[in-house]
Design an enzyme around this catalytic site. Structure first.
Site, PDB file in Angstrom:
ATOM      1  N   HIS A 122      -9.598   0.982   5.007  1.00 56.20           N
ATOM      2  CA  HIS A 122      -8.495   1.311   5.719  1.00 56.20           C
ATOM      3  C   HIS A 122      -8.809   2.304   6.789  1.00 56.20           C
ATOM      4  O   HIS A 122      -9.444   3.170   6.806  1.00 56.20           O
ATOM      5  CB  HIS A 122      -7.403   1.791   4.610  1.00 56.20           C
ATOM      6  CG  HIS A 122      -6.104   1.932   5.224  1.00 56.20           C
ATOM      7  ND1 HIS A 122      -5.570   2.699   6.196  1.00 56.20           N
ATOM      8  CD2 HIS A 122      -5.060   0.954   5.054  1.00 56.20           C
ATOM      9  CE1 HIS A 122      -4.403   2.390   6.415  1.00 56.20           C
ATOM     10  NE2 HIS A 122      -3.905   1.516   5.960  1.00 56.20           N
ATOM     11  N   GLY A 139       2.776  -1.123   4.342  1.00 55.41           N
ATOM     12  CA  GLY A 139       2.940   0.353   4.217  1.00 55.41           C
ATOM     13  C   GLY A 139       4.284   0.823   3.737  1.00 55.41           C
ATOM     14  O   GLY A 139       4.785   0.660   2.707  1.00 55.41           O
ATOM     15  N   GLY A 140       4.822   1.412   4.852  1.00 49.50           N
ATOM     16  CA  GLY A 140       6.186   2.051   4.682  1.00 49.50           C
ATOM     17  C   GLY A 140       7.143   0.842   4.025  1.00 49.50           C
ATOM     18  O   GLY A 140       7.846   1.528   3.110  1.00 49.50           O
ATOM     19  N   ASN A 197       0.932  -1.063   0.104  1.00 47.25           N
ATOM     20  CA  ASN A 197      -0.157  -0.002  -0.084  1.00 47.25           C
ATOM     21  C   ASN A 197       0.852   1.221   0.086  1.00 47.25           C
ATOM     22  O   ASN A 197       1.591   1.383   1.072  1.00 47.25           O
ATOM     23  CB  ASN A 197      -0.905   0.083   1.301  1.00 47.25           C
ATOM     24  CG  ASN A 197      -1.802   1.344   1.342  1.00 47.25           C
ATOM     25  OD1 ASN A 197      -1.839   1.974   0.507  1.00 47.25           O
ATOM     26  ND2 ASN A 197      -2.264   1.194   2.713  1.00 47.25           N
ATOM     27  N   TRP A 198       0.955   1.925  -1.140  1.00 43.32           N
ATOM     28  CA  TRP A 198       1.809   2.925  -1.410  1.00 43.32           C
ATOM     29  C   TRP A 198       1.347   4.203  -0.804  1.00 43.32           C
ATOM     30  O   TRP A 198       2.022   5.306  -0.755  1.00 43.32           O
ATOM     31  CB  TRP A 198       2.144   3.321  -2.955  1.00 43.32           C
ATOM     32  CG  TRP A 198       2.846   2.155  -3.455  1.00 43.32           C
ATOM     33  CD1 TRP A 198       3.463   1.008  -2.678  1.00 43.32           C
ATOM     34  CD2 TRP A 198       3.296   2.050  -4.807  1.00 43.32           C
ATOM     35  NE1 TRP A 198       3.972   0.100  -3.388  1.00 43.32           N
ATOM     36  CE2 TRP A 198       4.112   0.571  -4.735  1.00 43.32           C
ATOM     37  CE3 TRP A 198       3.276   2.828  -5.981  1.00 43.32           C
ATOM     38  CZ2 TRP A 198       4.509   0.130  -6.071  1.00 43.32           C
ATOM     39  CZ3 TRP A 198       3.527   2.277  -7.177  1.00 43.32           C
ATOM     40  CH2 TRP A 198       4.449   1.110  -7.175  1.00 43.32           C
TER      41      TRP A 198
HETATM   42  P1  PGA Z   1       2.788   0.323   7.664  1.00 50.12           P
HETATM   43  O1  PGA Z   1       1.297   0.489   7.385  1.00 50.12           O
HETATM   44  O2  PGA Z   1       3.324  -0.938   7.173  1.00 50.12           O
HETATM   45  O3  PGA Z   1       3.513   1.604   7.355  1.00 50.12           O
HETATM   46  O4  PGA Z   1       2.517   0.311   9.090  1.00 50.12           O
HETATM   47  C1  PGA Z   1       0.321  -0.610   6.912  1.00 50.12           C
HETATM   48  C2  PGA Z   1      -0.968   0.105   6.592  1.00 50.12           C
HETATM   49  O5  PGA Z   1      -1.395   0.988   6.887  1.00 50.12           O
HETATM   50  O6  PGA Z   1      -1.181  -0.628   5.418  1.00 50.12           O
END
Ligand code: PGA
Length: 260
Positions: free
Chosen positions: A101, A236-237, A11-12
């Site tokens: 989300h 995410g990150g 998830n960018w």
């Molecule tokens: P994160 O985000 O890996 O940066 O904690 C996950 C997400 O919100 O899908």
């Protein structure tokens, strides 16, 4: 470990313009060519404005990743300024949509009703839905996480026509672990996976894949996969760098490969 083929979704969020997005897509393509991944499904979820560019290179360079979107309107078309419809995304070869989300729920007033309506719009269009659920820190500290997540699952999924069930994936993302560097322990994740699977079974969705998300990285993916009993990750990150994302994918691939 669960019997499903793992799924890893990047998830960018609101990162990377279309030039940067194409670059990351190409880097993933090169890494996948050098070290093909057989046992894990991979999906990237760019911002709306990058999707066309990303699907173009994925198609033309035959990169084995699916493309998703971070949000969609529950409405088919019309006077909804700023929104995007399922048919617009389908036309771009988008196959996956994140729904509910926690950032949409908390910052953009996405209620349980809107989550349920959006989920239905997505499956009716034939795309896969990734329903995101998860509690905040206060709920977790009060020990209310199981009921909280069960309520979110019920309100989104109850009464869903069984012909759509195979399009549903669930992602458990405790809000306190998203972007904080605080990953839930394998034990916490394992407990919640069991709870989610038992609720899903009562909704005829016992076969759905259940992912974990929240500060997943190259170092913790393997233990979460093995001990947390997850079917993959929503990242995410760590999905913004090709190497770290692919190392998470590779951990899933190796776990699956080694276990069957
Ligand atoms: P994160 O985000 O890996 O940066 O904690 C996950 C997400 O919100 O899908």
């Amino acid at each position: 470990m669960s019997a499903h083929k793992p799924l890893v979704i990047g998830n960018w969020k609101m990162n990377l313009d279309y030039v940067e997005a194409v670059h990351l897509g190409q880097q993933l393509g090169v890494l996948l060519k050098n070290k093909p991944v057989e046992h894990t499904d991979i999906v990237v979820v760019p911002p709306f404005v990058d999707i066309r560019s990303v699907t173009s290179i994925v198609d033309s360079e035959k990169i084995p990743v699916g493309v998703g979107a971070q949000h969609v309107s529950a409405h088919d078309n019309g006077a909804h300024t700023g929104e995007v419809s399922t048919s617009m995304l389908k036309r771009l070869n988008v196959q996956w949509i994140l729904v509910g989300h926690s950032e949409r729920r908390s910052m953009y007033a996405m209620t349980d009703e809107v989550v349920a309506a959006t989920l239905r719009a997505v499956v009716k269009s034939g795309m896969n839905v990734v329903l995101c659920v998860g509690e905040n820190l206060e709920v977790r500290e009060d020990g209310g996480q199981n009921d909280f997540v069960a309520d979110q699952l019920h309100s989104a999924l109850i009464g869903l026509d069984e012909k759509f069930l195979e399009l549903v994936t669930v992602a458990y993302e405790p809000i306190w672990a998203i972007g904080t560097g605080l990953t839930a322990s394998s034990e916490q994740v394992g407990e919640m996976m069991a709870q989610i699977r038992s609720v899903l079974t009562t909704l005829s969705l016992g076969d759905a894949r259940v992912l974990y998300g929240g500060s997943v990285n190259a170092d913790n993916a393997e233990s979460l996969m093995n001990e947390g009993e997850v079917d993959g990750f929503l990242v995410g990150g760590a999905s913004l760098k090709a190497e770290s994302f692919m190392s998470i994918v590779q951990s899933c691939n190796d776990c699956y490969d080694g276990k069957r």
